[in-house]
Design a protein around this motif. Structure first.
Motif, short mmCIF file in Angstrom:
data_model
loop_
_atom_site.label_atom_id
_atom_site.label_comp_id
_atom_site.label_asym_id
_atom_site.label_seq_id
_atom_site.Cartn_x
_atom_site.Cartn_y
_atom_site.Cartn_z
N THR A 22 0.92 -1.19 0.04
CA THR A 22 0.09 0.02 0.17
C THR A 22 0.87 1.22 0.10
O THR A 22 0.44 2.24 -0.79
CB THR A 22 -1.03 -0.04 1.18
N THR A 23 2.01 1.32 0.65
CA THR A 23 2.79 2.55 0.78
C THR A 23 3.37 2.71 -0.60
O THR A 23 3.70 3.72 -1.34
CB THR A 23 4.06 2.37 1.74
N HIS A 24 3.73 1.66 -1.40
CA HIS A 24 4.37 1.86 -2.64
C HIS A 24 3.51 2.48 -3.73
O HIS A 24 3.49 3.24 -4.50
CB HIS A 24 4.90 0.42 -3.08
N LEU A 25 2.02 1.91 -3.44
CA LEU A 25 1.07 2.61 -4.27
C LEU A 25 0.95 4.05 -4.04
O LEU A 25 0.74 5.00 -4.86
CB LEU A 25 -0.26 2.08 -4.23
N ALA A 26 1.06 4.45 -2.61
CA ALA A 26 0.91 5.96 -2.27
C ALA A 26 2.27 6.72 -2.82
O ALA A 26 2.06 7.73 -3.33
CB ALA A 26 1.06 5.92 -0.74
N PHE A 27 3.37 6.03 -3.16
CA PHE A 27 4.51 6.58 -3.74
C PHE A 27 4.25 6.81 -5.18
O PHE A 27 4.50 7.83 -5.55
CB PHE A 27 5.68 5.64 -3.31
N LYS A 28 3.59 5.88 -5.81
CA LYS A 28 3.23 6.21 -7.11
C LYS A 28 2.12 7.09 -7.36
O LYS A 28 2.20 8.05 -8.26
CB LYS A 28 2.79 4.75 -7.82
N ASN A 34 2.01 15.00 -7.84
CA ASN A 34 3.06 16.02 -8.37
C ASN A 34 2.79 16.47 -9.68
O ASN A 34 3.10 17.77 -10.07
CB ASN A 34 4.35 15.38 -7.97
N ARG A 35 2.84 15.53 -10.68
CA ARG A 35 2.94 15.94 -12.07
C ARG A 35 1.81 16.50 -12.43
O ARG A 35 1.64 17.43 -13.34
CB ARG A 35 3.13 14.54 -12.91
N MET A 36 0.66 16.41 -11.67
CA MET A 36 -0.66 16.99 -12.05
C MET A 36 -0.53 18.56 -11.32
O MET A 36 -1.71 19.23 -11.59
CB MET A 36 -1.73 16.21 -11.44
N GLY A 37 0.42 18.98 -10.60
CA GLY A 37 0.21 19.96 -10.04
C GLY A 37 -0.29 20.17 -8.72
O GLY A 37 -0.63 21.47 -8.34
N ILE A 67 -4.41 16.67 -0.07
CA ILE A 67 -4.04 17.70 -1.24
C ILE A 67 -4.83 18.83 -1.55
O ILE A 67 -6.20 18.59 -1.42
CB ILE A 67 -3.58 16.98 -2.65
N ARG A 68 -4.00 19.89 -2.06
CA ARG A 68 -5.03 21.12 -2.65
C ARG A 68 -5.05 21.16 -4.12
O ARG A 68 -4.07 20.98 -4.66
CB ARG A 68 -4.67 22.40 -2.08
N THR A 69 -5.98 20.94 -4.91
CA THR A 69 -6.24 20.89 -6.39
C THR A 69 -7.38 21.78 -6.62
O THR A 69 -8.28 21.75 -6.19
CB THR A 69 -6.36 19.33 -6.76
N ASN A 70 -7.23 22.29 -8.01
CA ASN A 70 -8.36 22.72 -8.65
C ASN A 70 -9.16 21.66 -9.45
O ASN A 70 -10.22 22.11 -10.11
CB ASN A 70 -7.93 24.12 -9.54
N ASP A 71 -8.53 20.57 -9.69
CA ASP A 71 -9.37 19.58 -10.55
C ASP A 71 -9.63 18.31 -9.41
O ASP A 71 -9.17 17.28 -9.78
CB ASP A 71 -8.38 19.31 -11.55
N GLY A 74 -10.62 15.30 -11.60
CA GLY A 74 -9.54 14.40 -12.47
C GLY A 74 -8.98 13.78 -11.52
O GLY A 74 -8.27 12.60 -11.89
N VAL A 75 -8.44 14.19 -10.23
CA VAL A 75 -7.58 13.55 -9.55
C VAL A 75 -8.30 12.18 -8.94
O VAL A 75 -7.65 11.15 -9.02
CB VAL A 75 -7.44 14.38 -8.01
N ILE A 76 -9.52 12.49 -8.60
CA ILE A 76 -10.15 11.21 -8.10
C ILE A 76 -10.49 10.33 -9.25
O ILE A 76 -9.94 9.01 -9.06
CB ILE A 76 -11.63 11.56 -7.83
N ASP A 77 -10.46 10.43 -10.55
CA ASP A 77 -10.47 9.45 -11.71
C ASP A 77 -8.95 8.88 -11.58
O ASP A 77 -9.00 7.53 -11.90
CB ASP A 77 -10.76 10.13 -13.08
N GLY A 78 -8.16 9.77 -11.43
CA GLY A 78 -6.62 9.13 -11.79
C GLY A 78 -6.41 8.10 -10.58
O GLY A 78 -5.91 7.18 -10.88
N VAL A 79 -6.88 8.63 -9.32
CA VAL A 79 -6.31 7.79 -8.20
C VAL A 79 -7.12 6.45 -8.28
O VAL A 79 -6.59 5.44 -7.96
CB VAL A 79 -6.69 8.53 -7.02
N LYS A 80 -8.38 6.45 -8.82
CA LYS A 80 -9.17 5.27 -8.61
C LYS A 80 -8.12 4.41 -9.72
O LYS A 80 -8.49 3.09 -9.49
CB LYS A 80 -10.65 5.59 -9.47
N GLN A 81 -7.93 4.94 -10.81
CA GLN A 81 -7.25 4.00 -11.84
C GLN A 81 -6.11 3.49 -11.20
O GLN A 81 -5.62 2.17 -11.47
CB GLN A 81 -6.96 4.98 -13.04
N PHE A 82 -5.32 3.95 -10.22
CA PHE A 82 -4.02 3.61 -9.87
C PHE A 82 -4.25 2.63 -8.86
O PHE A 82 -3.68 1.47 -8.96
CB PHE A 82 -3.30 4.78 -8.90
#
Ligand SMILES: [Zn+2]
Length: 444
Positions: A22-28, A34-37, A67-71, A74-82
């Protein structure tokens, strides 16, 4: 970035016994964010839960990223996929991922989290709380990971104790190969950073503790009091293997968070954890394997307490006497057909020693030899000169106790993730202000 919405992301049970972590997934996920800003509002949290839960995977740890994000969508979709792609679904993992958008996580989550440290909670209860508090969640397999996800999300570590861990990850092609770590460097680094790192090394057993042994992607982890200290200590180890990177987690590891609840023996449930003040009721007995069992009483009930050989505390427990007042941190072992519930001791605090006496027969007034008892209340007689003494009584001499008052903690190699090491007593923190250490994350 302060006015961007705050998104809490938590997941758990993504790993299985065959690797992944689980921590490795968190790292990814953190790399992706980070890349999403996205901006971190706290260090990634690694939250260990009640270690007595029977269906846990290795460490019973869940993670939360704030995290703080304006999207957020988009973050939820991305994390779900991870989580879907990075979990061992079908190979023993039952992951869940949860999201909450808002400045403060609901109080119901904080309460749920506190219970998850010492009790067993159901997925049904987790689902109910998630629905009532507008937490979005997604479950895979049997969804058991939702319990840990909500517990991690509700664990703020803001008014209580916490620690840090810098975890380094292996490149995929190296997973499964033996980890080469220079023991001398670990020992040196431990000395150089004492008391600000802990459990690197068990000097009682000459054993390095920073690296796991399984096929999972963790290369090693250094635990300590501050983010810069754990990162510098990790760098000082200079492993030869090319690593994938590392990340710093803030954590409840090494804080005894699971032992804060006061247990009452009469009501103690199997698998729960906590602490109990009690009195030794029956003499300790050494059993096969070098373990020591003794009966304790807290005025609500009596139970058997067990101190196991690997803790290195069995010799201490053997010196307890009836009447000693103690506090124990413990987990409750479930009853079997042969045994009732047992208190598995995680630490022993000796509060008060009972006075113990050695009992002797009196000496003969005529010749000085020790008298022989004639039976209960029948007085004494001298075997040598036959003098009878009807009024003499037994002599009680106080015995010097071989046990000191104070705290006894297992040897480091027997620690659980949550066990507070001896060196941390007195270093506990009580508040947190987030300031991101610049080298908190590295990706090669
Ligand atoms: Zn005599």
């Amino acid at each position: 970035m302060e006015n961007e919405p705050l998104l809490h992301i938590a997941f758990d049970d993504t790993d299985s016994r065959v690797g992944r972590c689980t921590t490795h997934l968190a790292f990814k996920v953190a790399g992706h964010l980070n890349r999403m800003g996205a901006h971190l509002a706290d260090y990634p949290l690694l939250i260990r839960l009640n270690p007595n839960v029977p269906w846990k995977t290795r460490g019973n740890g869940a993670v939360c990223l704030r995290i703080r994000t304006n999207d957020p969508a988009g973050v939820i979709d991305g994390v779900k996929q991870f989580v879907q792609e990075g979990s061992a679904i079908g190979a023993g993992a039952n992951p869940a991922v949860a999201f909450f958008l808002g400045e403060r996580t609901p109080d119901a989550l904080t309460t749920f989290s506190a219970s998850a440290m010492s009790d067993i909670l159901s997925r049904q209860k987790a689902e109910k709380i998630a629905k009532e508090n507008h937490v979005q969640y997604f479950m895979y397999g049997n969804g058991q990971g939702l319990v840990g996800s909500l517990a991690a999300m509700g664990c703020l570590l803001e008014n209580g104790d916490y620690t840090f861990e810098a975890i380094a990850y292996r490149k995929q092609e190296n997973c499964g190969a033996p980890r080469v770590i220079d023991g001398q460097k670990v020992i040196q680094c431990s000395k150089d950073t004492f008391p600000n790192t802990f459990n690197n090394y068990d000097k009682n057993h000459n054993r390095v503790l920073i690296a796991p042994h399984g096929p999972d992607p963790v290369f090693c982890g250094v635990r300590g009091e501050r983010p810069d200290t754990v990162v510098c200590a990790l760098a000082a180890l200079q492993p030869e293997e090319t690593l994938d990177g590392y990340m710093v987690f803030r954590s409840n590891q090494g804080t005894n968070m699971h032992l804060q609840k006061e247990l009452v023996m009469k009501d103690a449930k199997a698998y729960s954890a906590g602490r109990i003040r009690c009195t030794v009721k029956e003499m300790p007995q050494a059993v096969k394997g070098g373990h020591v069992l003794f009966t304790v009483d807290d005025s609500s009930a009596s139970m058997i307490a067990a101190i196991y050989e690997p803790t290195g505390l069995a010799n201490v427990a053997a010196k307890l006497e009836v009447g000693d007042k103690i506090e124990i941190g413990c987990g409750i072992r479930k009853p079997t057909s042969k045994h009732p519930k047992v208190l598995n001791v995680e630490y022993l605090l000796v509060l008060e020693l009972a006075e113990v006496f050695d009992v002797f027969n009196p000496l003969c007034k005529i010749c000085g030899k020790r008298l022989k008892s004639e039976g209960r209340n029948k007085g004494f007689q001298c075997e040598k000169c036959k003098f009878k003494d009807a009024s003499a009584t037994k002599i009680f001499l106080p015995r010097k106790r071989q046990l000191d008052l104070g705290l006894y903690v297992p040897t480091p190699k027997a620690h659980r993730h949550l066990t507070k090491p001896l060196q941390r007593y007195g270093l506990e923190k009580s508040s947190f202000t987030f300031e991101l250490y610049k080298n908190w994350y590295s990706e090669n």
